[in-house]
Enzyme design. Structure first.
Site, PDB file in Angstrom:
ATOM      1  N   LYS A  14     149.245  21.248  19.002  1.00 34.11           N
ATOM      2  CA  LYS A  14     149.030  21.556  17.778  1.00 34.11           C
ATOM      3  C   LYS A  14     149.921  20.639  17.042  1.00 34.11           C
ATOM      4  CE  LYS A  14     145.754  24.674  19.209  1.00 34.11           C
ATOM      5  NZ  LYS A  14     144.423  24.368  19.418  1.00 34.11           N
TER       6      LYS A  14
ATOM      7  N   ASN B 154     144.619  19.403  14.614  1.00 39.51           N
ATOM      8  CA  ASN B 154     145.595  20.278  14.731  1.00 39.51           C
ATOM      9  C   ASN B 154     146.945  19.468  14.890  1.00 39.51           C
ATOM     10  OD1 ASN B 154     143.904  22.234  14.898  1.00 39.51           O
ATOM     11  ND2 ASN B 154     143.423  21.961  17.091  1.00 39.51           N
TER      12      ASN B 154
ATOM     13  N   ASP C 186     150.203  35.316  19.909  1.00 44.27           N
ATOM     14  CA  ASP C 186     149.718  34.022  20.085  1.00 44.27           C
ATOM     15  C   ASP C 186     150.152  33.337  18.374  1.00 44.27           C
ATOM     16  OD1 ASP C 186     148.274  31.834  19.819  1.00 44.27           O
ATOM     17  OD2 ASP C 186     146.497  32.349  20.864  1.00 44.27           O
TER      18      ASP C 186
ATOM     19  N   HIS D 119     149.097  28.440  15.961  1.00 51.02           N
ATOM     20  CA  HIS D 119     149.004  27.623  14.725  1.00 51.02           C
ATOM     21  C   HIS D 119     150.180  28.017  13.796  1.00 51.02           C
ATOM     22  CE1 HIS D 119     145.087  25.812  15.806  1.00 51.02           C
ATOM     23  NE2 HIS D 119     144.890  27.332  16.434  1.00 51.02           N
TER      24      HIS D 119
ATOM     25  N   GLU E  24     147.576  37.271  16.542  1.00 49.29           N
ATOM     26  CA  GLU E  24     147.816  35.951  16.265  1.00 49.29           C
ATOM     27  C   GLU E  24     148.609  35.594  15.111  1.00 49.29           C
ATOM     28  OE1 GLU E  24     144.463  33.276  16.563  1.00 49.29           O
ATOM     29  OE2 GLU E  24     143.517  34.624  18.236  1.00 49.29           O
TER      30      GLU E  24
ATOM     31  N   HIS F 272     141.283  34.598  19.257  1.00 44.71           N
ATOM     32  CA  HIS F 272     140.930  33.244  20.240  1.00 44.71           C
ATOM     33  C   HIS F 272     140.429  33.652  21.585  1.00 44.71           C
ATOM     34  CE1 HIS F 272     141.687  29.469  22.357  1.00 44.71           C
ATOM     35  NE2 HIS F 272     141.220  28.963  21.083  1.00 44.71           N
TER      36      HIS F 272
ATOM     37  N   SER G  55     143.095  31.068  14.213  1.00 42.60           N
ATOM     38  CA  SER G  55     142.521  29.826  14.178  1.00 42.60           C
ATOM     39  C   SER G  55     141.352  29.275  13.447  1.00 42.60           C
ATOM     40  CB  SER G  55     142.412  29.257  15.857  1.00 42.60           C
ATOM     41  OG  SER G  55     141.380  30.173  16.300  1.00 42.60           O
TER      42      SER G  55
HETATM   43  C1  LIG Z   1     144.952  30.649  18.711  1.00 37.15           C
HETATM   44  C2  LIG Z   1     144.882  29.727  19.861  1.00 37.15           C
HETATM   45  N1  LIG Z   1     145.272  30.187  20.928  1.00 37.15           N
HETATM   46  C3  LIG Z   1     145.246  29.238  22.241  1.00 37.15           C
HETATM   47  C4  LIG Z   1     144.603  28.125  22.077  1.00 37.15           C
HETATM   48  C5  LIG Z   1     144.724  27.276  23.443  1.00 37.15           C
HETATM   49  O1  LIG Z   1     145.589  26.607  23.579  1.00 37.15           O
HETATM   50  P1  LIG Z   1     145.197  25.160  24.220  1.00 37.15           P
HETATM   51  O2  LIG Z   1     144.450  24.273  23.369  1.00 37.15           O
HETATM   52  O3  LIG Z   1     146.588  24.541  24.527  1.00 37.15           O
HETATM   53  O4  LIG Z   1     144.515  25.509  25.746  1.00 37.15           O
HETATM   54  C6  LIG Z   1     144.203  27.651  20.984  1.00 37.15           C
HETATM   55  C7  LIG Z   1     143.475  26.212  21.038  1.00 37.15           C
HETATM   56  O5  LIG Z   1     142.550  26.063  20.814  1.00 37.15           O
HETATM   57  C8  LIG Z   1     144.206  28.448  19.914  1.00 37.15           C
HETATM   58  O6  LIG Z   1     143.651  27.848  18.612  1.00 37.15           O
END
Ligand SMILES: Cc1ncc(COP(=O)(O)O)c(C=O)c1O
Length: 383
Positions: free
Chosen positions: A239, A49, A204, A207, A175, A135, A179
């Protein structure tokens, strides 16, 4: 005394293995962003990422080292009990300036930030409306909250509307870039729907930050939405910014509230100060070096052009999904790609829905055109 319990755990592990769903971490000997070295062998990395190549940028590494000399390795406390250093404050200020938000709070991970956002901002009488492909950190945040949880079909406003109509106190969660599929909702239309039903929108943008919009400000900016219209948003530093940790941003009142009532914030050690120093440098480069985003987007365009005859998911972002169906097939193709010097892990249920195991191809500013040609040539032979 624990024998039965251990046997039960072992049965669950055996079951996962039988379904080809066991995950085994690999140990990287060296990481240069573009190339991973594993057991003495170099592979072109197509599943990270680190979209802008900032994880190995010398200026970011230097900021990390300088930060450690100046502030020490760790914060040595939770943010409200001597864990907050000047560099945390500078990072918060830099995020507010960049993204045009009134206030932010820092978290140890995006997972913790999402848990805090959903659990702290919802109440017993609320219903959290989540996209079907949310997620795991959002789903768990909702499940552990006092609110009810309902899901709507992926990016489908026609599915969201009746839920909003039927629910008196809803909060909508989505989001910026999904992801595993790499696609985005029509945020402007979703926001209009939320405003019509007076439902706060929680975003969120893990990405989207760094990748989309002017100066990499993220999905809302890319879609022409004012940050102030989003009730609360989060993104992480692990990321596109290439480091680790996360933040939640919003109005002063929303963030002041999370500061007082967010258990993931209050009862957790503050981010290591050198990490904050590295993220500060990453943000500076992300904003000023637009060539990184330009290169990433030209790599995305090249990949989609070359792979136009493959059944790619519809995404214009760094995440390009190629659904293969069964876990066995996804594992086999991933294994064959490894033999050709390409590292591309298979993504299997429960990370993605049953029957949609896939290759989650991620592109980076660090890939050369030659890398992308090589990948597509291999995919064409194997898929
Ligand atoms: C959409 C999304 N939200 C939250 C997270 C969690 O973030 P972190 O890896 O910083 O715990 C991720 C990562 O895997 C993600 O892809």
């Amino acid at each position: 005394m624990f024998a039965d319990r251990v046997a039960q755990l072992q049965r669950a592990l055996d079951e996962r293995a039988a379904q080809q769903l066991l995950r085994t971490p690999v140990t990287l000997e060296q990481y240069s962003g573009r190339v991973l070295t594993i057991a003495g062998q170099g592979y072109i990395n197509f599943c990270g990422n680190d979209y802008l190549g900032l994880a190995t940028e010398p200026q970011v590494l230097q900021a990390f080292a300088d930060g450690a000399s100046r502030y020490g390795a760790g914060s040595s406390g939770s943010p409200l009990v001597t864990g907050q250093h000047a560099v945390h404050q500078q990072l918060c200020q830099s995020l507010c300036d960049w993204l045009n938000v009134e206030r932010v709070l820092l978290f140890s991970s995006g997972f913790a930030a999402n848990q805090a956002m959903l659990q702290t901002l919802s109440q017993k009488t609320d219903t959290l409306l989540l996209d079907k492909l949310s997620h795991a950190s959002l789903i768990d945040g909702a499940l552990h909250s006092d609110a009810a949880l309902k899901r709507f079909a992926h990016n489908d406003l026609d599915a969201l509307e009746p839920l909003l109509r039927q629910t008196s106190q809803a909060l909508v969660v989505t989001e910026g870039v999904f992801s595993m599929d790499g696609d985005s909702p029509d945020l402007a239309a979703m926001l209009a729907l939320c405003q019509q039903y007076q439902a706060p929108l929680l975003l969120d943008d893990a990405h989207g930050l760094g990748v989309l919009g002017p100066q990499g400000k993220g999905t809302a900016a890319a879609q022409g939405i004012k940050q102030a219209d989003i009730f609360c948003s989060m993104a992480n530093f692990g990321k596109a910014l290439g480091v680790g940790g996360a933040f939640i941003g919003g109005s002063k009142t929303v963030i002041n509230y999370i500061e007082q009532f967010g258990r993931h914030y209050i009862y957790s050690t503050a981010l290591p100060p050198p990490l904050c120093a590295a993220v500060l440098k990453s943000i500076e480069l992300c904003r000023s070096e637009s060539w990184r985003r330009d290169k990433l987007h030209s790599n995305i365009a090249l990949f989609r052009h070359l792979a136009a005859d493959l059944a790619l998911l519809n995404s214009q972002t760094a995440i390009q999904g190629l659904v293969l169906g069964s876990s066995e097939r996804a594992l086999a193709v991933s294994q064959q790609l490894k033999q050709a010097g390409i590292w591309l892990s298979a993504i299997r249920p429960p990370t993605v829905p049953q029957g949609s195991a896939r290759l989650r191809i991620t592109l980076s500013a660090q890939h050369s055109e030659q890398d992308i040609h090589q990948l597509v040539q291999q995919l064409r032979q194997l898929v």
